[in-house]
Motif scaffolding. Structure first.
Motif, PDB file in Angstrom:
ATOM      1  N   SER A 198      -4.054  -8.545  -3.637  1.00 31.65           N
ATOM      2  CA  SER A 198      -3.248  -8.869  -2.463  1.00 31.65           C
ATOM      3  C   SER A 198      -2.558 -10.222  -2.634  1.00 31.65           C
ATOM      4  CB  SER A 198      -4.132  -8.884  -1.214  1.00 31.65           C
ATOM      5  OG  SER A 198      -3.431  -9.368  -0.104  1.00 31.65           O
ATOM      6  N   GLU A 217       7.829 -11.847   4.549  1.00 33.60           N
ATOM      7  CA  GLU A 217       7.236 -10.573   4.130  1.00 33.60           C
ATOM      8  C   GLU A 217       5.940 -10.785   3.369  1.00 33.60           C
ATOM      9  OE1 GLU A 217       8.367  -6.615   1.448  1.00 33.60           O
ATOM     10  OE2 GLU A 217       9.824  -8.242   1.724  1.00 33.60           O
ATOM     11  N   ASN A 220       3.239 -11.668   5.927  1.00 29.49           N
ATOM     12  CA  ASN A 220       2.843 -10.476   6.691  1.00 29.49           C
ATOM     13  C   ASN A 220       1.988  -9.538   5.850  1.00 29.49           C
ATOM     14  OD1 ASN A 220       4.047 -11.049   9.172  1.00 29.49           O
ATOM     15  ND2 ASN A 220       6.037 -10.327   8.487  1.00 29.49           N
ATOM     16  N   ARG A 221       2.333  -9.404   4.581  1.00 29.46           N
ATOM     17  CA  ARG A 221       1.546  -8.559   3.682  1.00 29.46           C
ATOM     18  C   ARG A 221       0.125  -9.107   3.542  1.00 29.46           C
ATOM     19  NH1 ARG A 221       2.255  -5.442  -1.084  1.00 29.46           N
ATOM     20  NH2 ARG A 221       0.177  -4.948  -1.841  1.00 29.46           N
ATOM     21  N   SER A 224      -1.869  -8.365   6.740  1.00 31.82           N
ATOM     22  CA  SER A 224      -2.217  -6.947   6.821  1.00 31.82           C
ATOM     23  C   SER A 224      -3.394  -6.606   5.910  1.00 31.82           C
ATOM     24  CB  SER A 224      -0.991  -6.103   6.455  1.00 31.82           C
ATOM     25  OG  SER A 224      -1.306  -4.734   6.447  1.00 31.82           O
ATOM     26  N   ASP A 225      -3.401  -7.151   4.705  1.00 28.36           N
ATOM     27  CA  ASP A 225      -4.496  -6.868   3.770  1.00 28.36           C
ATOM     28  C   ASP A 225      -5.811  -7.472   4.251  1.00 28.36           C
ATOM     29  OD1 ASP A 225      -2.688  -5.529   2.209  1.00 28.36           O
ATOM     30  OD2 ASP A 225      -2.351  -7.188   0.818  1.00 28.36           O
ATOM     31  N   VAL A 227      -6.663  -8.038   7.353  1.00 26.79           N
ATOM     32  CA  VAL A 227      -7.113  -7.241   8.502  1.00 26.79           C
ATOM     33  C   VAL A 227      -7.761  -5.942   8.032  1.00 26.79           C
ATOM     34  CG1 VAL A 227      -6.307  -5.932  10.502  1.00 26.79           C
ATOM     35  CG2 VAL A 227      -5.475  -8.251  10.116  1.00 26.79           C
ATOM     36  N   ALA A 228      -7.198  -5.311   6.983  1.00 28.63           N
ATOM     37  CA  ALA A 228      -7.778  -4.070   6.455  1.00 28.63           C
ATOM     38  C   ALA A 228      -9.178  -4.310   5.899  1.00 28.63           C
ATOM     39  CB  ALA A 228      -6.866  -3.497   5.377  1.00 28.63           C
ATOM     40  N   GLU A 255      -1.647 -16.675   9.650  1.00 29.70           N
ATOM     41  CA  GLU A 255      -0.793 -16.504  10.829  1.00 29.70           C
ATOM     42  C   GLU A 255      -0.210 -17.841  11.287  1.00 29.70           C
ATOM     43  OE1 GLU A 255      -3.358 -14.591  13.588  1.00 29.70           O
ATOM     44  OE2 GLU A 255      -2.786 -12.559  12.957  1.00 29.70           O
TER      45      GLU A 255
END
Length: 374
Positions: A198, A217, A220-221, A224-225, A227-228, A255
Protein backbone atom coordinates in the motif's frame (compact mmCIF):
# COMPACT_ATOMS: atom_id res chain seq x y z
CA UNK A 1 -46.60 -19.83 -15.91
CA UNK A 2 -43.75 -21.11 -18.07
CA UNK A 3 -40.09 -20.20 -17.71
CA UNK A 4 -40.12 -17.39 -20.27
CA UNK A 5 -43.11 -15.71 -18.63
CA UNK A 6 -41.45 -16.12 -15.24
CA UNK A 7 -38.35 -14.23 -16.37
CA UNK A 8 -40.45 -11.44 -17.90
CA UNK A 9 -42.33 -11.16 -14.61
CA UNK A 10 -39.05 -10.78 -12.72
CA UNK A 11 -37.69 -8.28 -15.25
CA UNK A 12 -40.72 -6.08 -14.66
CA UNK A 13 -40.97 -6.81 -10.94
CA UNK A 14 -40.23 -4.70 -7.93
CA UNK A 15 -36.67 -3.93 -6.80
CA UNK A 16 -37.08 -5.38 -3.31
CA UNK A 17 -34.74 -8.36 -3.78
CA UNK A 18 -35.53 -10.03 -0.46
CA UNK A 19 -39.28 -9.90 -1.03
CA UNK A 20 -38.85 -11.16 -4.60
CA UNK A 21 -36.57 -13.99 -3.44
CA UNK A 22 -39.20 -15.22 -1.01
CA UNK A 23 -41.92 -15.16 -3.65
CA UNK A 24 -39.71 -17.02 -6.16
CA UNK A 25 -38.80 -19.62 -3.56
CA UNK A 26 -42.48 -20.28 -2.83
CA UNK A 27 -43.32 -20.48 -6.54
CA UNK A 28 -40.53 -22.99 -7.22
CA UNK A 29 -41.61 -25.22 -4.36
CA UNK A 30 -45.13 -25.30 -5.78
CA UNK A 31 -43.89 -26.23 -9.26
CA UNK A 32 -44.01 -29.86 -10.38
CA UNK A 33 -40.60 -29.55 -12.08
CA UNK A 34 -38.78 -26.46 -10.74
CA UNK A 35 -35.50 -27.43 -12.43
CA UNK A 36 -37.15 -27.47 -15.85
CA UNK A 37 -39.00 -24.22 -15.12
CA UNK A 38 -35.83 -22.38 -14.20
CA UNK A 39 -33.89 -23.84 -17.14
CA UNK A 40 -36.54 -22.55 -19.55
CA UNK A 41 -36.29 -19.13 -17.90
CA UNK A 42 -32.59 -18.89 -18.81
CA UNK A 43 -33.50 -17.92 -22.37
CA UNK A 44 -31.97 -14.59 -23.28
CA UNK A 45 -29.20 -14.64 -20.66
CA UNK A 46 -26.89 -13.80 -23.55
CA UNK A 47 -28.12 -11.75 -26.53
CA UNK A 48 -30.64 -11.72 -28.02
CA UNK A 49 -32.49 -10.89 -24.81
CA UNK A 50 -36.17 -11.44 -24.22
CA UNK A 51 -38.65 -8.88 -25.46
CA UNK A 52 -42.07 -7.76 -24.46
CA UNK A 53 -43.61 -6.42 -27.62
CA UNK A 54 -41.09 -4.10 -29.25
CA UNK A 55 -39.19 -3.44 -26.01
CA UNK A 56 -36.06 -5.47 -25.29
CA UNK A 57 -35.07 -5.84 -21.65
CA UNK A 58 -31.67 -4.54 -20.61
CA UNK A 59 -28.86 -7.06 -20.29
CA UNK A 60 -28.15 -6.34 -16.62
CA UNK A 61 -31.85 -6.74 -15.75
CA UNK A 62 -32.10 -10.11 -17.53
CA UNK A 63 -28.95 -11.48 -15.89
CA UNK A 64 -30.00 -10.44 -12.42
CA UNK A 65 -33.37 -12.13 -12.86
CA UNK A 66 -31.75 -15.34 -14.09
CA UNK A 67 -29.23 -15.36 -11.24
CA UNK A 68 -32.01 -14.85 -8.72
CA UNK A 69 -33.87 -17.88 -10.09
CA UNK A 70 -30.74 -20.05 -10.09
CA UNK A 71 -29.84 -19.01 -6.54
CA UNK A 72 -33.27 -19.98 -5.20
CA UNK A 73 -33.15 -23.26 -7.12
CA UNK A 74 -29.78 -24.05 -5.51
CA UNK A 75 -31.28 -23.41 -2.06
CA UNK A 76 -34.27 -25.73 -2.45
CA UNK A 77 -32.06 -28.36 -4.16
CA UNK A 78 -34.76 -30.31 -6.02
CA UNK A 79 -34.31 -33.63 -7.77
CA UNK A 80 -32.86 -33.11 -11.27
CA UNK A 81 -34.20 -35.38 -13.99
CA UNK A 82 -31.58 -36.85 -16.38
CA UNK A 83 -32.85 -35.09 -19.52
CA UNK A 84 -33.02 -31.76 -17.68
CA UNK A 85 -29.46 -32.21 -16.43
CA UNK A 86 -28.31 -32.97 -19.98
CA UNK A 87 -29.91 -29.76 -21.29
CA UNK A 88 -28.35 -27.81 -18.43
CA UNK A 89 -24.92 -29.24 -19.29
CA UNK A 90 -25.24 -28.07 -22.90
CA UNK A 91 -26.26 -24.62 -21.70
CA UNK A 92 -23.31 -24.48 -19.29
CA UNK A 93 -20.80 -25.24 -22.06
CA UNK A 94 -22.43 -22.58 -24.24
CA UNK A 95 -22.18 -20.00 -21.47
CA UNK A 96 -18.56 -20.93 -20.86
CA UNK A 97 -17.64 -20.06 -24.46
CA UNK A 98 -19.43 -16.71 -24.26
CA UNK A 99 -18.19 -15.73 -20.82
CA UNK A 100 -15.92 -12.68 -20.46
CA UNK A 101 -13.39 -13.21 -17.68
CA UNK A 102 -12.92 -9.82 -16.04
CA UNK A 103 -14.28 -7.84 -13.13
CA UNK A 104 -16.70 -5.98 -15.39
CA UNK A 105 -18.65 -9.16 -16.14
CA UNK A 106 -19.12 -10.63 -12.69
CA UNK A 107 -22.79 -11.36 -13.40
CA UNK A 108 -21.75 -13.72 -16.21
CA UNK A 109 -19.32 -15.65 -13.99
CA UNK A 110 -21.79 -15.68 -11.10
CA UNK A 111 -24.60 -17.05 -13.30
CA UNK A 112 -22.30 -19.76 -14.65
CA UNK A 113 -21.46 -21.05 -11.17
CA UNK A 114 -25.09 -20.80 -10.05
CA UNK A 115 -25.95 -23.03 -13.02
CA UNK A 116 -23.24 -25.56 -12.11
CA UNK A 117 -24.22 -25.62 -8.44
CA UNK A 118 -27.98 -25.80 -9.07
CA UNK A 119 -27.79 -28.72 -11.52
CA UNK A 120 -24.73 -30.52 -10.11
CA UNK A 121 -22.50 -30.11 -13.18
CA UNK A 122 -19.06 -29.71 -11.56
CA UNK A 123 -17.85 -33.14 -12.71
CA UNK A 124 -18.28 -32.13 -16.36
CA UNK A 125 -15.58 -29.42 -16.10
CA UNK A 126 -11.90 -29.26 -15.17
CA UNK A 127 -11.54 -28.33 -11.50
CA UNK A 128 -8.44 -26.18 -12.03
CA UNK A 129 -10.24 -24.17 -14.67
CA UNK A 130 -13.18 -23.67 -12.34
CA UNK A 131 -10.86 -22.44 -9.58
CA UNK A 132 -9.28 -19.88 -11.91
CA UNK A 133 -12.73 -18.51 -12.77
CA UNK A 134 -13.84 -18.42 -9.15
CA UNK A 135 -11.06 -15.94 -8.39
CA UNK A 136 -13.00 -13.32 -10.41
CA UNK A 137 -15.98 -13.50 -8.04
CA UNK A 138 -13.97 -14.04 -4.85
CA UNK A 139 -15.61 -11.00 -3.25
CA UNK A 140 -19.09 -12.41 -3.74
CA UNK A 141 -20.72 -13.82 -0.63
CA UNK A 142 -21.79 -17.04 -2.45
CA UNK A 143 -18.27 -18.04 -3.51
CA UNK A 144 -17.46 -20.09 -0.37
CA UNK A 145 -20.74 -21.92 -0.89
CA UNK A 146 -19.78 -22.69 -4.49
CA UNK A 147 -16.57 -24.30 -3.29
CA UNK A 148 -18.53 -26.56 -0.93
CA UNK A 149 -21.40 -27.45 -3.28
CA UNK A 150 -19.09 -28.12 -6.23
CA UNK A 151 -16.88 -30.29 -3.98
CA UNK A 152 -13.69 -28.34 -4.69
CA UNK A 153 -12.29 -28.65 -1.16
CA UNK A 154 -8.96 -30.09 -2.30
CA UNK A 155 -8.47 -27.05 -4.54
CA UNK A 156 -9.01 -24.47 -1.83
CA UNK A 157 -5.28 -24.02 -0.94
CA UNK A 158 -4.49 -23.28 -4.58
CA UNK A 159 -7.47 -20.95 -4.72
CA UNK A 160 -6.21 -18.98 -1.72
CA UNK A 161 -2.71 -18.85 -3.19
CA UNK A 162 -4.15 -17.45 -6.43
CA UNK A 163 -5.89 -14.70 -4.47
CA UNK A 164 -2.64 -13.75 -2.77
CA UNK A 165 -0.74 -13.65 -6.07
CA UNK A 166 -3.47 -11.53 -7.66
CA UNK A 167 -3.16 -8.94 -4.87
CA UNK A 168 -6.50 -9.77 -3.24
CA UNK A 169 -5.31 -10.31 0.35
CA UNK A 170 -8.61 -9.40 2.04
CA UNK A 171 -10.49 -12.02 0.04
CA UNK A 172 -7.71 -14.53 0.76
CA UNK A 173 -8.05 -13.95 4.51
CA UNK A 174 -11.82 -14.42 4.28
CA UNK A 175 -11.36 -17.88 2.73
CA UNK A 176 -8.53 -18.71 5.13
CA UNK A 177 -10.90 -18.31 8.06
CA UNK A 178 -13.89 -19.80 6.19
CA UNK A 179 -12.00 -23.04 5.59
CA UNK A 180 -9.83 -22.96 8.74
CA UNK A 181 -6.40 -22.66 7.10
CA UNK A 182 -4.87 -20.10 9.45
CA UNK A 183 -1.82 -22.25 10.21
CA UNK A 184 -1.13 -22.85 6.54
CA UNK A 185 -1.60 -19.19 5.55
CA UNK A 186 -0.74 -16.93 8.53
CA UNK A 187 -2.80 -13.74 8.21
CA UNK A 188 -0.14 -11.62 9.93
CA UNK A 189 2.32 -12.00 7.05
CA UNK A 190 -0.41 -11.33 4.48
CA UNK A 191 -1.58 -8.13 6.18
CA UNK A 192 1.95 -6.79 6.72
CA UNK A 193 2.78 -7.40 3.07
CA UNK A 194 -0.46 -5.66 2.14
CA UNK A 195 0.46 -2.56 4.14
CA UNK A 196 3.94 -2.48 2.57
CA UNK A 197 2.48 -2.73 -0.94
CA UNK A 198 0.00 0.00 0.00
CA UNK A 199 2.83 2.42 0.80
CA UNK A 200 4.62 1.60 -2.44
CA UNK A 201 1.45 1.99 -4.51
CA UNK A 202 0.63 5.36 -2.92
CA UNK A 203 4.18 6.57 -3.56
CA UNK A 204 4.01 5.49 -7.20
CA UNK A 205 0.74 7.36 -7.69
CA UNK A 206 2.28 10.53 -6.24
CA UNK A 207 5.48 10.26 -8.29
CA UNK A 208 3.87 9.28 -11.59
CA UNK A 209 1.40 12.17 -11.51
CA UNK A 210 3.48 14.83 -9.71
CA UNK A 211 0.32 16.95 -9.49
CA UNK A 212 -2.26 18.03 -6.96
CA UNK A 213 -4.64 15.27 -8.01
CA UNK A 214 -1.92 12.64 -7.68
CA UNK A 215 -1.04 13.79 -4.18
CA UNK A 216 -4.66 13.65 -3.01
CA UNK A 217 -5.25 10.31 -4.75
CA UNK A 218 -2.23 8.76 -3.03
CA UNK A 219 -3.45 9.91 0.40
CA UNK A 220 -6.98 8.64 -0.27
CA UNK A 221 -5.56 5.30 -1.37
CA UNK A 222 -3.57 5.06 1.83
CA UNK A 223 -6.61 5.82 4.01
CA UNK A 224 -8.70 3.24 2.17
CA UNK A 225 -6.09 0.51 2.66
CA UNK A 226 -5.68 1.26 6.36
CA UNK A 227 -9.46 1.16 6.86
CA UNK A 228 -9.60 -2.24 5.09
CA UNK A 229 -6.91 -3.65 7.39
CA UNK A 230 -8.69 -2.27 10.46
CA UNK A 231 -11.97 -3.89 9.41
CA UNK A 232 -10.20 -7.21 8.82
CA UNK A 233 -8.57 -7.06 12.26
CA UNK A 234 -11.91 -6.36 13.93
CA UNK A 235 -13.89 -8.96 11.92
CA UNK A 236 -11.49 -11.85 12.53
CA UNK A 237 -10.31 -10.91 16.04
CA UNK A 238 -6.69 -10.20 15.13
CA UNK A 239 -6.10 -7.61 17.87
CA UNK A 240 -3.17 -9.63 19.19
CA UNK A 241 -1.38 -9.15 15.86
CA UNK A 242 -2.36 -5.58 14.98
CA UNK A 243 -3.38 -2.94 17.48
CA UNK A 244 -6.65 -1.29 16.39
CA UNK A 245 -5.66 1.90 18.22
CA UNK A 246 -2.42 2.12 16.25
CA UNK A 247 -4.26 1.65 12.96
CA UNK A 248 -6.85 4.27 13.93
CA UNK A 249 -4.07 6.72 14.80
CA UNK A 250 -2.40 6.12 11.44
CA UNK A 251 -5.71 6.77 9.69
CA UNK A 252 -6.11 10.04 11.60
CA UNK A 253 -2.56 11.11 10.69
CA UNK A 254 -3.09 10.50 6.99
CA UNK A 255 -6.48 12.21 7.06
CA UNK A 256 -4.86 15.20 8.77
CA UNK A 257 -2.25 15.38 6.01
CA UNK A 258 -5.02 15.20 3.45
CA UNK A 259 -6.96 18.05 5.05
CA UNK A 260 -3.80 20.18 5.30
CA UNK A 261 -3.08 19.68 1.62
CA UNK A 262 -6.62 20.65 0.71
CA UNK A 263 -6.37 23.77 2.88
CA UNK A 264 -3.13 24.86 1.26
CA UNK A 265 -4.48 24.15 -2.24
CA UNK A 266 -7.76 26.11 -2.55
CA UNK A 267 -8.13 25.38 -6.27
CA UNK A 268 -8.37 21.63 -5.64
CA UNK A 269 -12.16 21.52 -6.07
CA UNK A 270 -12.19 23.61 -9.24
CA UNK A 271 -13.37 21.92 -12.40
CA UNK A 272 -10.39 23.09 -14.46
CA UNK A 273 -7.65 20.45 -14.65
CA UNK A 274 -4.60 21.10 -12.53
CA UNK A 275 -1.30 21.38 -14.46
CA UNK A 276 1.46 18.88 -14.06
CA UNK A 277 4.17 20.35 -11.85
CA UNK A 278 7.03 19.23 -14.09
CA UNK A 279 5.25 20.60 -17.16
CA UNK A 280 4.52 23.86 -15.35
CA UNK A 281 8.22 24.38 -14.56
CA UNK A 282 9.22 23.50 -18.09
CA UNK A 283 6.79 25.97 -19.65
CA UNK A 284 7.57 28.82 -17.21
CA UNK A 285 8.65 32.06 -19.02
CA UNK A 286 12.33 32.87 -18.92
CA UNK A 287 13.48 35.84 -16.84
CA UNK A 288 14.49 39.10 -18.45
CA UNK A 289 18.06 38.65 -17.24
CA UNK A 290 18.47 35.53 -19.36
CA UNK A 291 17.14 37.20 -22.54
CA UNK A 292 19.84 37.87 -25.20
CA UNK A 293 20.98 41.51 -25.51
CA UNK A 294 22.51 42.92 -28.68
CA UNK A 295 25.88 44.58 -28.20
CA UNK A 296 25.83 48.37 -28.30
CA UNK A 297 28.62 48.48 -30.82
CA UNK A 298 26.66 46.63 -33.47
CA UNK A 299 23.62 48.86 -32.95
CA UNK A 300 25.51 52.13 -33.17
CA UNK A 301 27.72 51.12 -36.09
CA UNK A 302 25.51 52.44 -38.90
CA UNK A 303 22.10 54.14 -39.09
CA UNK A 304 20.78 51.49 -41.47
CA UNK A 305 21.25 48.71 -38.89
CA UNK A 306 19.48 50.80 -36.24
CA UNK A 307 16.64 51.51 -38.61
CA UNK A 308 16.26 47.86 -39.60
CA UNK A 309 16.11 46.78 -35.93
CA UNK A 310 13.51 49.44 -35.21
CA UNK A 311 11.50 48.44 -38.26
CA UNK A 312 11.51 44.76 -37.36
CA UNK A 313 10.31 45.63 -33.85
CA UNK A 314 7.54 48.03 -34.80
CA UNK A 315 6.55 46.37 -38.05
CA UNK A 316 6.87 49.70 -40.00
CA UNK A 317 8.86 50.27 -43.17
CA UNK A 318 11.91 52.54 -43.12
CA UNK A 319 13.07 54.32 -46.25
CA UNK A 320 16.75 54.03 -47.15
CA UNK A 321 18.90 57.09 -46.31
CA UNK A 322 19.19 59.63 -49.15
CA UNK A 323 22.14 61.74 -50.17
CA UNK A 324 20.57 64.85 -48.66
CA UNK A 325 20.17 63.27 -45.25
CA UNK A 326 22.48 64.05 -42.40
CA UNK A 327 25.89 62.43 -42.49
CA UNK A 328 26.54 59.50 -40.21
CA UNK A 329 28.86 61.65 -38.17
CA UNK A 330 25.92 63.78 -37.14
CA UNK A 331 24.20 60.95 -35.34
CA UNK A 332 26.99 58.48 -34.60
CA UNK A 333 29.91 59.65 -32.44
CA UNK A 334 33.25 59.49 -34.18
CA UNK A 335 35.74 57.12 -32.72
CA UNK A 336 39.48 57.24 -33.18
CA UNK A 337 41.17 54.40 -34.99
CA UNK A 338 42.88 51.88 -32.79
CA UNK A 339 46.53 52.39 -32.01
CA UNK A 340 48.95 50.24 -33.99
CA UNK A 341 52.20 51.22 -32.43
CA UNK A 342 54.90 48.88 -31.38
CA UNK A 343 54.67 49.28 -27.63
CA UNK A 344 52.02 46.81 -26.43
CA UNK A 345 51.97 48.24 -22.92
CA UNK A 346 51.24 51.73 -24.21
CA UNK A 347 48.69 50.25 -26.62
CA UNK A 348 46.88 48.55 -23.73
CA UNK A 349 46.87 51.86 -21.84
CA UNK A 350 45.48 53.61 -24.89
CA UNK A 351 42.37 51.42 -24.95
CA UNK A 352 39.55 53.45 -23.42
CA UNK A 353 41.56 56.72 -23.36
CA UNK A 354 40.72 59.80 -25.41
CA UNK A 355 44.37 60.85 -25.89
CA UNK A 356 46.48 59.06 -28.46
CA UNK A 357 49.86 57.89 -27.22
CA UNK A 358 52.99 59.73 -28.20
CA UNK A 359 54.99 58.02 -30.87
CA UNK A 360 58.27 56.56 -29.73
CA UNK A 361 61.55 57.77 -31.06
CA UNK A 362 62.76 55.34 -33.67
CA UNK A 363 66.50 56.20 -33.45
CA UNK A 364 69.16 55.01 -31.13
CA UNK A 365 69.25 58.26 -29.18
CA UNK A 366 66.55 58.58 -26.62
CA UNK A 367 66.29 62.35 -27.29
CA UNK A 368 63.89 63.41 -30.08
CA UNK A 369 65.48 64.54 -33.30
CA UNK A 370 65.59 68.34 -33.85
CA UNK A 371 65.46 69.53 -37.42
CA UNK A 372 68.30 71.82 -38.09
CA UNK A 373 67.50 75.19 -39.49
CA UNK A 374 69.54 75.80 -42.53
Amino acid sequence: MDGKALQIFLNKGCKDDEKMKNEVSIALRLSSDPAKLVLDAMEGFYPPHLREGDVEFKEVVVKRSCNLLLEQLMKISPTIKPHVRKEATKLAFLWMTKMTLDNQHCLDVLGFFFLLASYGLASAFDSDELISRLVIIARNRQTPEFLRVLELGDKIPGFIQNLILKKQPMEAIRFIFAFEMVYRFPPEAILRDYLTCSKIAARKIRWSSNSIEGLVESLNRRVSDLVAVLKCVEDYKLESIFSPNTLKQQIKDVERQLSMRKTKLPDLDSKSPQPNLREKNRLAPKSAASAPVLPSKSVSATPSITASITASTTGSRVAPPSSTSASPSASVPKTDPPYHGGNKRRQARYQGSDKPPREQHQGGDKRPRIQRLL
